[in-house]
Motif scaffolding. Sequence first.
Motif, PDB file in Angstrom:
ATOM      1  N   GLY A  81     -25.574   1.580 -23.729  1.00  0.00           N
ATOM      2  CA  GLY A  81     -26.507   1.611 -22.605  1.00  0.00           C
ATOM      3  C   GLY A  81     -26.837   0.220 -22.104  1.00  0.00           C
ATOM      4  N   LEU A  82     -27.010  -0.719 -23.032  1.00  0.00           N
ATOM      5  CA  LEU A  82     -27.307  -2.106 -22.648  1.00  0.00           C
ATOM      6  C   LEU A  82     -26.158  -2.691 -21.834  1.00  0.00           C
ATOM      7  CD1 LEU A  82     -29.068  -4.656 -22.839  1.00  0.00           C
ATOM      8  CD2 LEU A  82     -27.912  -5.177 -25.019  1.00  0.00           C
ATOM      9  N   ILE A  83     -24.939  -2.438 -22.273  1.00  0.00           N
ATOM     10  CA  ILE A  83     -23.759  -2.939 -21.554  1.00  0.00           C
ATOM     11  C   ILE A  83     -23.698  -2.350 -20.146  1.00  0.00           C
ATOM     12  CG2 ILE A  83     -21.232  -2.946 -21.494  1.00  0.00           C
ATOM     13  CD1 ILE A  83     -21.308  -2.926 -24.575  1.00  0.00           C
ATOM     14  N   LEU A  84     -23.943  -1.042 -20.039  1.00  0.00           N
ATOM     15  CA  LEU A  84     -23.890  -0.386 -18.730  1.00  0.00           C
ATOM     16  C   LEU A  84     -24.991  -0.900 -17.805  1.00  0.00           C
ATOM     17  CD1 LEU A  84     -23.207   3.323 -19.802  1.00  0.00           C
ATOM     18  CD2 LEU A  84     -21.570   1.647 -18.932  1.00  0.00           C
ATOM     19  N   VAL A  85     -26.179  -1.079 -18.355  1.00  0.00           N
ATOM     20  CA  VAL A  85     -27.307  -1.570 -17.550  1.00  0.00           C
ATOM     21  C   VAL A  85     -27.044  -2.991 -17.067  1.00  0.00           C
ATOM     22  CG1 VAL A  85     -29.739  -2.262 -17.637  1.00  0.00           C
ATOM     23  CG2 VAL A  85     -29.036  -0.053 -18.577  1.00  0.00           C
ATOM     24  N   VAL A  86     -26.493  -3.831 -17.935  1.00  0.00           N
ATOM     25  CA  VAL A  86     -26.187  -5.215 -17.547  1.00  0.00           C
ATOM     26  C   VAL A  86     -25.136  -5.245 -16.437  1.00  0.00           C
ATOM     27  CG1 VAL A  86     -25.134  -7.375 -18.323  1.00  0.00           C
ATOM     28  CG2 VAL A  86     -26.857  -6.250 -19.739  1.00  0.00           C
ATOM     29  N   ILE A  87     -24.064  -4.477 -16.618  1.00  0.00           N
ATOM     30  CA  ILE A  87     -23.010  -4.439 -15.581  1.00  0.00           C
ATOM     31  C   ILE A  87     -23.578  -3.896 -14.273  1.00  0.00           C
ATOM     32  CG2 ILE A  87     -20.812  -3.407 -14.904  1.00  0.00           C
ATOM     33  CD1 ILE A  87     -20.050  -3.345 -17.856  1.00  0.00           C
ATOM     34  N   GLY A  88     -24.320  -2.791 -14.359  1.00  0.00           N
ATOM     35  CA  GLY A  88     -24.930  -2.212 -13.160  1.00  0.00           C
ATOM     36  C   GLY A  88     -25.904  -3.167 -12.498  1.00  0.00           C
ATOM     37  N   GLY A  89     -26.676  -3.882 -13.310  1.00  0.00           N
ATOM     38  CA  GLY A  89     -27.632  -4.846 -12.766  1.00  0.00           C
ATOM     39  C   GLY A  89     -26.949  -5.995 -12.045  1.00  0.00           C
ATOM     40  N   ILE A  90     -25.853  -6.477 -12.628  1.00  0.00           N
ATOM     41  CA  ILE A  90     -25.096  -7.567 -11.995  1.00  0.00           C
ATOM     42  C   ILE A  90     -24.516  -7.106 -10.661  1.00  0.00           C
ATOM     43  CG2 ILE A  90     -23.021  -9.000 -12.187  1.00  0.00           C
ATOM     44  CD1 ILE A  90     -23.545  -9.114 -15.215  1.00  0.00           C
ATOM     45  N   LEU A  91     -23.933  -5.916 -10.642  1.00  0.00           N
ATOM     46  CA  LEU A  91     -23.350  -5.392  -9.397  1.00  0.00           C
ATOM     47  C   LEU A  91     -24.423  -5.176  -8.336  1.00  0.00           C
ATOM     48  CD1 LEU A  91     -20.762  -2.802 -10.791  1.00  0.00           C
ATOM     49  CD2 LEU A  91     -20.289  -5.029  -9.753  1.00  0.00           C
ATOM     50  N   TYR A  92     -25.570  -4.671  -8.748  1.00  0.00           N
ATOM     51  CA  TYR A  92     -26.655  -4.434  -7.786  1.00  0.00           C
ATOM     52  C   TYR A  92     -27.196  -5.749  -7.234  1.00  0.00           C
ATOM     53  CZ  TYR A  92     -31.055  -2.717  -5.831  1.00  0.00           C
ATOM     54  OH  TYR A  92     -32.105  -2.424  -4.993  1.00  0.00           O
ATOM     55  N   THR A  93     -27.331  -6.742  -8.116  1.00  0.00           N
ATOM     56  CA  THR A  93     -27.806  -8.066  -7.669  1.00  0.00           C
ATOM     57  C   THR A  93     -26.811  -8.693  -6.697  1.00  0.00           C
ATOM     58  OG1 THR A  93     -28.941  -8.390  -9.795  1.00  0.00           O
ATOM     59  CG2 THR A  93     -28.538 -10.344  -8.441  1.00  0.00           C
ATOM     60  N   ASP A  94     -25.538  -8.568  -7.019  1.00  0.00           N
ATOM     61  CA  ASP A  94     -24.506  -9.095  -6.111  1.00  0.00           C
ATOM     62  C   ASP A  94     -24.553  -8.386  -4.762  1.00  0.00           C
ATOM     63  OD1 ASP A  94     -23.658 -10.826  -8.033  1.00  0.00           O
ATOM     64  OD2 ASP A  94     -21.955  -9.611  -8.695  1.00  0.00           O
ATOM     65  N   PHE A  95     -24.764  -7.075  -4.812  1.00  0.00           N
ATOM     66  CA  PHE A  95     -24.829  -6.302  -3.564  1.00  0.00           C
ATOM     67  C   PHE A  95     -25.987  -6.771  -2.688  1.00  0.00           C
ATOM     68  CE2 PHE A  95     -26.728  -2.656  -1.320  1.00  0.00           C
ATOM     69  CZ  PHE A  95     -25.696  -2.360  -0.440  1.00  0.00           C
ATOM     70  N   LEU A  96     -27.159  -6.960  -3.293  1.00  0.00           N
ATOM     71  CA  LEU A  96     -28.325  -7.437  -2.537  1.00  0.00           C
ATOM     72  C   LEU A  96     -28.078  -8.835  -1.974  1.00  0.00           C
ATOM     73  CD1 LEU A  96     -31.312  -6.278  -4.786  1.00  0.00           C
ATOM     74  CD2 LEU A  96     -30.435  -5.200  -2.705  1.00  0.00           C
ATOM     75  N   PHE A  97     -27.424  -9.677  -2.771  1.00  0.00           N
ATOM     76  CA  PHE A  97     -27.143 -11.044  -2.332  1.00  0.00           C
ATOM     77  C   PHE A  97     -26.186 -11.047  -1.139  1.00  0.00           C
ATOM     78  CE2 PHE A  97     -24.267 -14.725  -2.539  1.00  0.00           C
ATOM     79  CZ  PHE A  97     -25.184 -15.749  -2.328  1.00  0.00           C
ATOM     80  N   VAL A  98     -25.110 -10.272  -1.246  1.00  0.00           N
ATOM     81  CA  VAL A  98     -24.104 -10.245  -0.173  1.00  0.00           C
ATOM     82  C   VAL A  98     -24.681  -9.615   1.090  1.00  0.00           C
ATOM     83  CG1 VAL A  98     -21.893  -9.255   0.530  1.00  0.00           C
ATOM     84  CG2 VAL A  98     -22.162 -10.205  -1.769  1.00  0.00           C
ATOM     85  N   ARG A  99     -25.451  -8.530   0.927  1.00  0.00           N
ATOM     86  CA  ARG A  99     -26.011  -7.847   2.093  1.00  0.00           C
ATOM     87  C   ARG A  99     -27.015  -8.725   2.830  1.00  0.00           C
ATOM     88  NH1 ARG A  99     -29.441  -2.362   1.483  1.00  0.00           N
ATOM     89  NH2 ARG A  99     -30.905  -3.904   0.660  1.00  0.00           N
ATOM     90  N   GLY A 100     -27.724  -9.572   2.103  1.00  0.00           N
ATOM     91  CA  GLY A 100     -28.752 -10.406   2.737  1.00  0.00           C
ATOM     92  C   GLY A 100     -28.284 -11.790   3.099  1.00  0.00           C
ATOM     93  N   ASN A 101     -26.986 -12.053   2.985  1.00  0.00           N
ATOM     94  CA  ASN A 101     -26.447 -13.384   3.249  1.00  0.00           C
ATOM     95  C   ASN A 101     -25.657 -13.370   4.558  1.00  0.00           C
ATOM     96  OD1 ASN A 101     -24.917 -15.916   3.024  1.00  0.00           O
ATOM     97  ND2 ASN A 101     -25.689 -15.924   0.912  1.00  0.00           N
ATOM     98  N   ASP A 102     -25.900 -14.367   5.390  1.00  0.00           N
ATOM     99  CA  ASP A 102     -25.238 -14.440   6.701  1.00  0.00           C
ATOM    100  C   ASP A 102     -23.983 -15.302   6.692  1.00  0.00           C
ATOM    101  OD1 ASP A 102     -27.178 -12.830   7.842  1.00  0.00           O
ATOM    102  OD2 ASP A 102     -28.495 -14.531   8.296  1.00  0.00           O
TER     103      ASP A 102
END
Length: 216
Positions: A81-102
């Motif tokens: 579960g920790l591994i899945l949460v970390v991977i999911g968290g990284i992907l979600y953070t990257d998604f927010l970063f890319v979506r909010g970057n011009d």
Amino acid sequence: MDSSSMRGFYKISEWIMNFAYLNILWIAFTLLGLVLFGIFPATVSLFIIVRKWVQGQRDFQITKLFWNSFKKEFLKSNLLGLILVVIGGILYTDFLFVRGNDVHLVQYTYYPLLIIIAIFTLALLYVFPIYVHFETKLMHILKNSVLLMIMSPLITIMMVTFILILYHILRLIPGLTPLFSASLLAYIIMWSSHFVFQKIGRYTNTNNQETSGQLN
């Protein structure tokens, strides 16, 4: 009502009660682990039981098996579960970063990132079935989940379709959610995955027979 109808009614009622009881167990043991440490061992225990149902096994005590599985798999499942949460968290953070970057260079990674997120999300459907069906290392579980998802597109589509149907039913009748949400979801996923596992088993047996023939 004749005897055959009575037996059919009894069997359906028993199935409904078992699914409801299993769902309640899943909620109770998730809370027992304070949610954070309970949800993954409770989910593994849930899949262990529905796997037996999918395989046609009925002669076991649900509560005893759930409790024993919860204890046995507590550490390993939480590590997964920790591994899945970390991977999911990284992907979600990257998604927010890319979506909010011009920045145009960053924007080029938007669709590739969406594809990676989609692959990860769909691969999650196979994680717990593989966990309870095969004895393998955690990293192999993740790798094999991706491989099975890619190799079985029709099964994956079927799985997602049934999950969406269940989702809409529970939206229409929200009172069913605390009784059937997790148990029916796990059964759909395990039942669908079972087709893939059978296919792998047939392929493995065929290869073994061919190898034995060559050796003889």
